[in-house]
Design a protein around this motif. Structure first.
Motif, PDB file in Angstrom:
ATOM      1  N   ARG A 191       1.024  -0.803   0.239  1.00  0.00           N
ATOM      2  CA  ARG A 191       0.067   0.083  -0.151  1.00  0.00           C
ATOM      3  C   ARG A 191       0.918   1.461   0.566  1.00  0.00           C
ATOM      4  NH1 ARG A 191      -4.382  -0.645   4.381  1.00  0.00           N
ATOM      5  NH2 ARG A 191      -4.960   1.641   4.256  1.00  0.00           N
ATOM      6  N   LEU A 192       1.927   1.379   0.696  1.00  0.00           N
ATOM      7  CA  LEU A 192       2.667   2.246   0.658  1.00  0.00           C
ATOM      8  C   LEU A 192       3.344   2.826  -0.431  1.00  0.00           C
ATOM      9  CD1 LEU A 192       4.512   1.811   4.339  1.00  0.00           C
ATOM     10  CD2 LEU A 192       3.258   3.447   3.348  1.00  0.00           C
ATOM     11  N   ARG A 193       4.043   1.217  -1.596  1.00  0.00           N
ATOM     12  CA  ARG A 193       4.246   1.281  -2.419  1.00  0.00           C
ATOM     13  C   ARG A 193       3.789   2.236  -3.870  1.00  0.00           C
ATOM     14  NH1 ARG A 193       4.178  -1.194  -6.886  1.00  0.00           N
ATOM     15  NH2 ARG A 193       2.117  -1.970  -6.169  1.00  0.00           N
ATOM     16  N   ARG A 194       2.107   1.671  -3.329  1.00  0.00           N
ATOM     17  CA  ARG A 194       1.064   2.003  -4.232  1.00  0.00           C
ATOM     18  C   ARG A 194       1.076   3.413  -4.674  1.00  0.00           C
ATOM     19  NH1 ARG A 194      -1.837  -2.120  -6.678  1.00  0.00           N
ATOM     20  NH2 ARG A 194      -1.374  -4.114  -6.204  1.00  0.00           N
ATOM     21  N   GLY A 195       1.108   4.185  -3.027  1.00  0.00           N
ATOM     22  CA  GLY A 195       0.773   5.522  -2.809  1.00  0.00           C
ATOM     23  C   GLY A 195       1.333   6.084  -2.607  1.00  0.00           C
ATOM     24  N   CYS A 196       3.338   5.676  -3.658  1.00  0.00           N
ATOM     25  CA  CYS A 196       4.318   6.373  -3.842  1.00  0.00           C
ATOM     26  C   CYS A 196       4.515   7.372  -4.971  1.00  0.00           C
ATOM     27  CB  CYS A 196       5.729   6.050  -3.681  1.00  0.00           C
ATOM     28  SG  CYS A 196       6.773   5.083  -2.287  1.00  0.00           S
ATOM     29  N   ARG A 197       4.674   8.751  -5.218  1.00  0.00           N
ATOM     30  CA  ARG A 197       4.920   9.271  -6.441  1.00  0.00           C
ATOM     31  C   ARG A 197       5.648   8.465  -7.418  1.00  0.00           C
ATOM     32  NH1 ARG A 197       5.296  16.088  -5.892  1.00  0.00           N
ATOM     33  NH2 ARG A 197       4.942  15.532  -7.698  1.00  0.00           N
ATOM     34  N   PRO A 198       5.301   8.333  -8.630  1.00  0.00           N
ATOM     35  CA  PRO A 198       6.019   7.958  -9.515  1.00  0.00           C
ATOM     36  C   PRO A 198       7.804   8.053  -9.421  1.00  0.00           C
ATOM     37  CG  PRO A 198       4.346   8.576 -10.835  1.00  0.00           C
ATOM     38  CD  PRO A 198       4.213   9.436  -9.298  1.00  0.00           C
ATOM     39  N   GLY A 199       8.843   7.177  -9.102  1.00  0.00           N
ATOM     40  CA  GLY A 199      10.004   7.225  -9.687  1.00  0.00           C
ATOM     41  C   GLY A 199      10.661   7.539  -7.779  1.00  0.00           C
ATOM     42  N   SER A 200       9.570   7.309  -6.772  1.00  0.00           N
ATOM     43  CA  SER A 200       9.822   7.911  -5.581  1.00  0.00           C
ATOM     44  C   SER A 200      10.117   6.597  -4.437  1.00  0.00           C
ATOM     45  CB  SER A 200       9.325   8.991  -5.039  1.00  0.00           C
ATOM     46  OG  SER A 200       7.537   8.081  -4.788  1.00  0.00           O
ATOM     47  N   ALA A 201       9.648   5.218  -5.292  1.00  0.00           N
ATOM     48  CA  ALA A 201       9.146   3.920  -4.383  1.00  0.00           C
ATOM     49  C   ALA A 201      10.229   3.326  -4.231  1.00  0.00           C
ATOM     50  CB  ALA A 201       7.699   3.568  -5.716  1.00  0.00           C
ATOM     51  N   ASP A 202      11.331   3.594  -4.601  1.00  0.00           N
ATOM     52  CA  ASP A 202      12.863   2.625  -4.655  1.00  0.00           C
ATOM     53  C   ASP A 202      13.015   2.188  -3.726  1.00  0.00           C
ATOM     54  OD1 ASP A 202      13.101   3.236  -7.486  1.00  0.00           O
ATOM     55  OD2 ASP A 202      15.167   3.799  -7.135  1.00  0.00           O
ATOM     56  N   ALA A 203      12.465   2.724  -2.121  1.00  0.00           N
ATOM     57  CA  ALA A 203      13.172   2.420  -1.218  1.00  0.00           C
ATOM     58  C   ALA A 203      12.390   1.542  -0.752  1.00  0.00           C
ATOM     59  CB  ALA A 203      13.342   3.998  -0.092  1.00  0.00           C
ATOM     60  N   THR A 204      11.576   1.760  -1.163  1.00  0.00           N
ATOM     61  CA  THR A 204       9.504   0.662  -0.677  1.00  0.00           C
ATOM     62  C   THR A 204      10.094  -0.224  -0.944  1.00  0.00           C
ATOM     63  OG1 THR A 204       8.664   2.931   0.030  1.00  0.00           O
ATOM     64  CG2 THR A 204       7.362   1.035  -0.319  1.00  0.00           C
ATOM     65  N   MET A 205      10.496   0.017  -2.183  1.00  0.00           N
ATOM     66  CA  MET A 205      10.766  -1.804  -3.297  1.00  0.00           C
ATOM     67  C   MET A 205      11.801  -1.920  -2.667  1.00  0.00           C
ATOM     68  SD  MET A 205       9.129   0.097  -6.634  1.00  0.00           S
ATOM     69  CE  MET A 205       9.495  -1.832  -7.923  1.00  0.00           C
ATOM     70  N   ARG A 206      12.470  -1.612  -1.997  1.00  0.00           N
ATOM     71  CA  ARG A 206      13.991  -2.949  -1.952  1.00  0.00           C
ATOM     72  C   ARG A 206      13.557  -3.584  -0.475  1.00  0.00           C
ATOM     73  NH1 ARG A 206      16.445   2.016  -3.372  1.00  0.00           N
ATOM     74  NH2 ARG A 206      18.395   1.696  -4.882  1.00  0.00           N
ATOM     75  N   VAL A 207      12.733  -3.104   0.428  1.00  0.00           N
ATOM     76  CA  VAL A 207      12.341  -3.415   2.022  1.00  0.00           C
ATOM     77  C   VAL A 207      10.934  -4.111   1.192  1.00  0.00           C
ATOM     78  CG1 VAL A 207      11.147  -3.611   4.074  1.00  0.00           C
ATOM     79  CG2 VAL A 207      12.793  -1.492   3.090  1.00  0.00           C
ATOM     80  N   LEU A 208      10.125  -4.476   0.284  1.00  0.00           N
ATOM     81  CA  LEU A 208       9.426  -5.647   0.024  1.00  0.00           C
ATOM     82  C   LEU A 208       9.531  -6.083  -0.524  1.00  0.00           C
ATOM     83  CD1 LEU A 208       6.168  -3.353  -2.274  1.00  0.00           C
ATOM     84  CD2 LEU A 208       5.930  -5.361  -0.527  1.00  0.00           C
ATOM     85  N   ALA A 209      10.933  -6.332  -1.516  1.00  0.00           N
ATOM     86  CA  ALA A 209      11.447  -7.354  -2.196  1.00  0.00           C
ATOM     87  C   ALA A 209      12.559  -8.081  -1.119  1.00  0.00           C
ATOM     88  CB  ALA A 209      12.507  -7.209  -2.740  1.00  0.00           C
TER      89      ALA A 209
END
Length: 448
Positions: A191-209
């Motif tokens: 949910r945090l990733r989906r709400g990020c503005r494009p280009g600003s989700a890298d940190a969240t995606m790293r944790v998600l992975a």
């Protein structure tokens, strides 16, 4: 969530003005068992909850709360209802508000310390999927979900710390108690990733992975290889999207490890070899793990020479300095060392026909494994039991005793790896030593 169910049941009963005996009479349920339920020592069967809910005029609250505790994939004859939850803090007290669709609401007061303990143990993850172990962190995560385009770095740091705690807990609890919590936290992070503005989700995606990789591991240990592959593949996509080449390489090793459970030696070897060819910065620890995994594949082919050669190469890669993994490396790598390599090699030696070497390794590693790591110890003991039967002078009595010591842990943790070793042990004993009383005892324990 047994403790939470008990607390709510007591609150509803007291509001209704019933004693334990009166409630037992009205719902035809032993009042002494109701007392145990309220203390969190016992859980009412789901099909009996509607009678209790009706007797207390709880409006489906107890039915909905009990449904949250149903195992994944189970049927619930009571019907899940829908449960809303909120909380507020009043000094050292946390007020938990629970309600269902008919408007019924119950307010449960808990000491802040008790509330935090329930969160830490995952008891409230179905109500608050953020699953944090601290009320302040829960509030912080809630604010992050409301404004995900400005995700607080401290929230991601907290999830990283929590993942480390899950990794340690897994050694003791196994997948059964962790899967729900971890997948609920993946939902929150997504949910945090989906709400990020494009280009600003890298940190969240790293944790998600990293969370998705861990979910894959838990499903693998639970014996669900299809879902393990699903989460591993999702983790791979997220890792590739943010250029985490080390994690991509690690995830290829994970896919190789899943292929091992499927008995696909070719995939084990090819996927592990592919992990060593991933471009970009990959630490020696990942390369060592991939080399070890490739060695395991050759052991499945009973190629002892290639198996040993690759093990030596993996050991050479692991003799580097302490900074061989970074802070963002997959969590498993932070504890991967020569001792782990040695333990993991035992199954390969067993496949190559060197059971005595496997026994020596497993006995040495058992002596170094903390007793509280019951899942890990039980897996080692189960592997040792099978190795004992593969020597030139097998000891079926010892093997059966070792197996019996693991049955309870296999059941409570839900570890399919332990269960698989025990099934192999049972088949071998019944084929070659059927008349031994210990063979019968193990078989009956597994059947139970």
């Amino acid at each position: 969530m047994r403790e939470l169910f008990g607390l709510v049941l007591r609150q509803v009963r007291q509001e209704a003005g019933y004693s334990l005996r009166e409630l037992g009479r009205r719902c035809l349920y032993d009042y002494s068992r109701i007392s145990r339920v309220e203390r969190g020592e016992h859980l009412i069967d789901a099909d009996l909850v509607p009678a209790v809910d009706q007797a207390l005029k709880a409006g489906g609250l107890l039915i909905a709360l009990r449904a949250l505790m149903a195992p994944q994939g189970s049927s619930n004859t009571a019907g899940p209802g829908r449960l809303g939850a909120g909380f507020s803090a009043d000094g050292d007290t946390v007020i938990l508000d629970l309600d269902v669709t008919d408007g019924r609401a119950v307010r449960v007061r808990l000491p802040r310390r008790k509330f935090n303990a329930l969160l830490a143990g995952g008891a409230l993850h179905a109500l608050f999927p953020a699953g944090t172990a601290d009320l302040d962190q829960l509030e912080r995560v809630g604010r992050a979900i409301e404004t995900p385009e400005r995700t607080d770095p401290q929230v991601l740091d907290y999830f990283r710390v929590l993942l480390g705690q899950h990794f340690v807990a897994d050694k003791m609890l196994g997948p059964r108690d962790l899967l729900g919590v971890v997948e609920a936290q993946i939902d929150t992070l997504d949910r945090l990733r989906r709400g990020c503005r494009p280009g600003s989700a890298d940190a969240t995606m790293r944790v998600l992975a990293q969370y998705a990789e861990f979910a894959g591991w838990l499903h693998q240990d639970a014996g669900d290889t299809a879902t393990a592959r699903y989460w591993t593949d999702r983790a791979t996509v997220w890792a590739q999207a943010v250029g985490e080449y080390e994690l991509v390489s690690y995830l290829l090793v994970r896919r190789s490890n899943i292929a091992l459970l499927d008995g696909d030696a070719t995939d084990v070897i090819e996927l592990a070899a592919a992990a060593r060819r991933v471009p970009g910065r990959v630490s020696p620890s990942v390369l060592a793990l991939a080399t070890q995994q490739e060695a395991r594949g050759w052991a499945m082919h009973t190629d002892a020479d290639r198996f040993r050669h690759l093990l030596d190469a993996a050991a050479d890669l692991l003799t580097g300095g302490p900074d061989r993994v970074s802070e963002d490396s997959p969590i498993y790598l932070h504890s991967y060392n020569l001792n782990v390599l040695e333990e993991q090699s035992a199954s390969g030696y067993r496949d190559c026909g060197h059971a005595d070497t496997a026994i020596t390794i497993l006995e040495r590693r058992l002596g170094a494994t903390p007793r509280e790591h019951q899942r890990d110890r039980a897996h080692q003991l189960a592997k040792l039991a099978n190795a004992v039967l593969q020597t030139a002078q097998p000891d079926p009595e010892r093997a059966a005793a070792l197996g019996l010591s693991c049955v309870g842990v296999a059941r409570t943790t839900g570890s399919a790896r332990i269960a698989g070793e025990l099934r192999t042990l049972d088949r071998t004993l019944r084929r070659r030593w059927r008349d031994l009383s210990s063979t019968t005892e193990l078989h009956e324990a597994l059947a139970a």
